[in-house]
Design a protein around this motif. Structure first.
Motif, PDB file in Angstrom:
ATOM      1  N   UNK A  47     -58.333  -2.547  37.829  1.00 56.58           N
ATOM      2  CA  UNK A  47     -57.742  -2.335  36.501  1.00 56.58           C
ATOM      3  C   UNK A  47     -56.561  -1.384  36.630  1.00 56.58           C
ATOM      4  N   UNK A  48     -55.417  -1.809  36.130  1.00 57.23           N
ATOM      5  CA  UNK A  48     -54.185  -1.025  36.242  1.00 57.23           C
ATOM      6  C   UNK A  48     -54.057  -0.129  35.022  1.00 57.23           C
ATOM      7  N   UNK A  49     -53.960   1.179  35.275  1.00 58.66           N
ATOM      8  CA  UNK A  49     -53.880   2.127  34.173  1.00 58.66           C
ATOM      9  C   UNK A  49     -52.516   2.786  34.045  1.00 58.66           C
ATOM     10  N   UNK A  50     -51.778   2.853  35.136  1.00 56.62           N
ATOM     11  CA  UNK A  50     -50.453   3.476  35.061  1.00 56.62           C
ATOM     12  C   UNK A  50     -49.479   2.702  35.941  1.00 56.62           C
ATOM     13  N   UNK A  58     -50.379   1.683  47.013  1.00 55.73           N
ATOM     14  CA  UNK A  58     -51.323   2.406  46.153  1.00 55.73           C
ATOM     15  C   UNK A  58     -52.728   1.837  46.357  1.00 55.73           C
ATOM     16  N   UNK A  59     -53.714   2.568  45.927  1.00 56.43           N
ATOM     17  CA  UNK A  59     -55.101   2.111  46.052  1.00 56.43           C
ATOM     18  C   UNK A  59     -55.300   0.787  45.316  1.00 56.43           C
ATOM     19  N   UNK A  60     -54.749   0.673  44.119  1.00 60.09           N
ATOM     20  CA  UNK A  60     -54.883  -0.563  43.334  1.00 60.09           C
ATOM     21  C   UNK A  60     -54.214  -1.727  44.053  1.00 60.09           C
ATOM     22  N   UNK A  61     -53.092  -1.444  44.709  1.00 64.84           N
ATOM     23  CA  UNK A  61     -52.390  -2.495  45.449  1.00 64.84           C
ATOM     24  C   UNK A  61     -53.274  -2.998  46.590  1.00 64.84           C
ATOM     25  N   UNK A  62     -53.904  -2.086  47.304  1.00 64.13           N
ATOM     26  CA  UNK A  62     -54.788  -2.478  48.413  1.00 64.13           C
ATOM     27  C   UNK A  62     -56.011  -3.238  47.912  1.00 64.13           C
ATOM     28  N   UNK A  63     -56.560  -2.821  46.789  1.00 64.47           N
ATOM     29  CA  UNK A  63     -57.697  -3.540  46.193  1.00 64.47           C
ATOM     30  C   UNK A  63     -57.248  -4.944  45.778  1.00 64.47           C
ATOM     31  N   UNK A  64     -56.045  -5.035  45.217  1.00 65.35           N
ATOM     32  CA  UNK A  64     -55.494  -6.335  44.822  1.00 65.35           C
ATOM     33  C   UNK A  64     -55.383  -7.263  46.022  1.00 65.35           C
ATOM     34  N   UNK A  65     -54.910  -6.732  47.142  1.00 67.01           N
ATOM     35  CA  UNK A  65     -54.787  -7.533  48.369  1.00 67.01           C
ATOM     36  C   UNK A  65     -56.160  -8.030  48.834  1.00 67.01           C
ATOM     37  N   UNK A  66     -57.131  -7.141  48.834  1.00 68.98           N
ATOM     38  CA  UNK A  66     -58.480  -7.512  49.268  1.00 68.98           C
ATOM     39  C   UNK A  66     -59.089  -8.550  48.323  1.00 68.98           C
ATOM     40  N   UNK A  67     -58.891  -8.360  47.044  1.00 68.74           N
ATOM     41  CA  UNK A  67     -59.407  -9.298  46.049  1.00 68.74           C
ATOM     42  C   UNK A  67     -58.748 -10.667  46.213  1.00 68.74           C
ATOM     43  N   UNK A  68     -57.458 -10.677  46.451  1.00 71.34           N
ATOM     44  CA  UNK A  68     -56.721 -11.925  46.672  1.00 71.34           C
ATOM     45  C   UNK A  68     -57.291 -12.675  47.876  1.00 71.34           C
ATOM     46  N   UNK A  69     -57.548 -11.967  48.959  1.00 73.75           N
ATOM     47  CA  UNK A  69     -58.108 -12.592  50.162  1.00 73.75           C
ATOM     48  C   UNK A  69     -59.508 -13.150  49.914  1.00 73.75           C
ATOM     49  N   UNK A 103     -45.526  -4.241  35.166  1.00 70.92           N
ATOM     50  CA  UNK A 103     -44.132  -4.049  35.584  1.00 70.92           C
ATOM     51  C   UNK A 103     -43.184  -4.339  34.424  1.00 70.92           C
ATOM     52  N   UNK A 104     -43.448  -5.415  33.675  1.00 70.53           N
ATOM     53  CA  UNK A 104     -42.584  -5.755  32.540  1.00 70.53           C
ATOM     54  C   UNK A 104     -42.592  -4.656  31.486  1.00 70.53           C
ATOM     55  N   UNK A 105     -43.745  -4.054  31.253  1.00 72.00           N
ATOM     56  CA  UNK A 105     -43.845  -2.987  30.256  1.00 72.00           C
ATOM     57  C   UNK A 105     -42.950  -1.797  30.594  1.00 72.00           C
ATOM     58  N   UNK A 106     -42.763  -1.533  31.870  1.00 70.60           N
ATOM     59  CA  UNK A 106     -42.045  -0.322  32.290  1.00 70.60           C
ATOM     60  C   UNK A 106     -40.675  -0.598  32.906  1.00 70.60           C
TER      61      UNK A 106
END
Length: 151
Positions: A47-50, A58-69, A103-106
């Protein structure tokens, strides 16, 4: 771009032909159910909070990669069960849509996000193109189309 191409080459090189001409991962990590349970836990961590959560490394990026795999492995292991469990939708939602949306939000506030956005879209397009090719190869060889329909 080069990192993604190397990752795809390693992933594609990690395939071998099995008995009935099925294309399967060389070392299947687990059965469908346990892999699915792992993805359910990872979704909660993704879940992306910021805006910092979408940065490469980032930790979320690494989790995203693992989840994708893991989603990729589920789809290639058992497409019918994957469709019944909405894996294709979760793959899109948790590994792409949520990141793109943040990304679009910011983007107007942080101009540097535009470059990251472009890299992310390019890598995601490459991932989904490779996945589509692997799915076609896998299930064409099985000569069995899942009876479940896509949502």
């Amino acid at each position: 771009k080069q990192w993604y191409q190397r990752r795809v080459a390693i992933t594609a090189g990690n395939l071998r032909l099995m008995g009935d001409a099925d294309l399967c991962p060389a070392n299947p990590p687990q059965d469908f159910e346990s892999l699915f349970a792992e993805t359910e836990l990872l979704k909660k961590s993704c879940v992306i909070q910021s805006i910092a959560d979408v940065n490469i490394g980032s930790t979320k990026w690494e989790v995203r990669q693992e989840l994708q795999d893991k989603y990729r492995a589920l789809l290639l292991t058992n497409l019918e069960m994957s469709i019944k469990n909405g894996i294709e939708m979760d793959l899109w939602r948790y590994t792409c849509y949520n990141f793109i949306s943040k990304m679009h939000q910011h983007m107007t506030q942080y101009k540097s996000i535009a470059g990251l956005h472009k890299i992310f879209l390019h890598a995601s397009t490459g991932f989904f193109s490779q996945l589509l090719q692997e799915l076609c190869e896998t299930y064409r060889k099985k000569k069995k189309v899942p009876t479940a329909t896509l949502r």
